[in-house]
Design an enzyme around this catalytic site. Structure first.
Site: not given
Ligand SMILES: *Cc1c(COP(=O)(O)O)cnc(C)c1O
Length: 413
Positions: A77, A203, A228
């Site tokens: 993890r 963002d 993206k």
């Protein structure tokens, strides 16, 4: 190749030691970033290390490793060199950054960053042009946690000062807005926030650190939907948050507490995409600008929403702060309804109809921003169409859109 490895080997350094980066350009940095020799073993691309259990030689070693797990194999993890390499590369792309954490999607990056800074009773100032799922998280889960979201005009600038109360903990920005493309005065908002002890989040998906180095401009936490432009090939979901030194420990703590983890295969795809970001963005920019200019000449188009155009809200700030534009913009049709817009979109050959963007292929989506605004009313001359301009020949895309506008005109009547 020996020379290349020599340089990559030089990257074997602590997270704070970033002096060397300033001496090379962005494209060079993209090629070298994150490729530490101890992680790559000399292979050009950091290999895919799949792991859950890490085996220790002794209890003593296990306890020792637990003391500081950063960049040490501890448990799956906490990642392996595959994820560390990508995270390190993203940090290197942000001058002034301390570290980066990865998330299974852009939305997971946004929500974890917000959870890292907010507590019950806090107020959050959220830009009115924010990505829709960001809004939904604020109005949904954050509200049930006793956190109040106040939406503000993307063009507010230093006026944000009037909205800050004793409860205000954080200001969230998205610049430009990914549907309507208003450019925010990020440095001015960050300066006000810093003076008032308020944390800032951005963002930065549209620009990436290549076109807008967010931390350098004063942002505390810079968020990317790597899905993206970083991944760049529409084949993986991934998000990142890059923090300055002040917020890095807190972000890391909350991220680990929430069990956020990214699979090594997706991290690998993002690392591979990252190497070509500079050339891809240059082509996205060039073609998008050519198509946006052409749309401006068309009778059926009322307005083109592109940050590089003088009539786009915040263009003066765009000219001042950005190193260029990416390939996502929108236009407003002159009159017509949803059916006329649909006639335009449905018949397009080269533009896929679909969510997301930043891949090599062109995409189109209808959007209705009026449903997503509460601080400032959205008014337009007709329906909005958003385009992601891919890496095809711009002339082919223009021909496709020209036929679409003909269909729109016929349907509009
Ligand atoms: C797509 C997007 C996100 C979310 O990214 P996912 O990887 O799709 O979850 C966040 N912000 C902006 C501006 C986006 O365009």
């Amino acid at each position: 190749m020996g020379r290349g490895y020599g340089h990559a080997q030089g990257h074997g350094r602590g997270v704070n030691d970033r002096e060397k980066e300033k001496t090379v350009g962005d494209a060079t940095r993209l090629v070298q970033a994150g490729r530490r020799k101890e992680w790559t073993q000399g292979i050009v691309n950091p290999p895919v290390w799949r792991a859950s259990t890490i085996l220790y030689d002794s209890i003593a070693e296990m306890r020792e490793r637990n003391r500081d797990t950063h960049h040490k194999l501890y448990y799956g993890r906490r990642g392996t060199p595959t994820q560390w390499s990508l995270a390190d590369a993203l940090t290197e792309m942000e001058p002034g950054a301390e570290g980066t954490l990865l998330y299974p999607s852009g939305v997971a990056a946004v929500t974890t960053a917000l959870l890292a800074v907010l507590r019950p009773g806090d107020e959050l100032l959220m830009v009115d042009s924010a990505y829709e799922p960001t809004r939904a998280f604020c109005n949904g889960l954050l509200k049930t946690f006793g956190i109040t979201t106040v939406y503000y005009d993307p063009l507010i600038g230093t006026g944000i000062s009037d909205l800050i109360t004793d409860q205000t903990r954080a200001i969230f920005m998205e610049s430009p807005g990914s549907l309507t493309f208003e450019v925010q005065d990020v440095p001015a908002i960050c300066a006000v926030a810093k003076a008032r002890g308020v944390v800032t989040l951005l963002d930065n998906t549209w620009a990436t650190p290549l076109l807008f180095p967010a931390i350098e401009k004063g942002v505390d936490l810079s968020i990317l939907a790597c899905t993206k432009y970083i991944v760049g090939h529409s084949d993986a979901m991934l998000g990142s948050v890059t923090a300055n030194a002040a917020w890095w420990p807190k972000l890391r703590h909350i991220t680990h507490a929430l069990g956020q983890h990214v699979g090594p295969d997706d991290a690998y795809l993002a690392s591979r995409g990252l190497r070509t970001l500079d050339v891809r963005l240059a082509r996205h920019q060039e073609s998008a600008l050519a198509i946006a200019e052409w749309l401006r000449t068309r009778d059926e188009v009322a307005r083109v929403l592109h940050p590089a155009f003088a009539d786009c809200p915040g263009n003066d700030i765009f000219q001042r702060d950005f190193r260029g534009a990416s390939g996502l913009f929108a236009f407003i049709l002159k009159g017509g309804d949803d059916a006329a817009r649909t006639a335009l979109i449905d018949g397009l050959d080269l533009f896929g109809i679909g969510f997301s963007w930043g891949g090599y292929e062109s995409l189109v989506i209808p959007a209705d921003p009026e449903k997503l605004r509460s601080a400032v009313k959205w008014e337009a001359e007709g329906p909005l169409v958003r385009l992601q301009i891919g890496l095809e020949d711009a002339d082919d895309l223009i021909a496709d859109l020209a036929a679409g506008l003909d269909r729109f005109r016929a349907a509009r009547g």
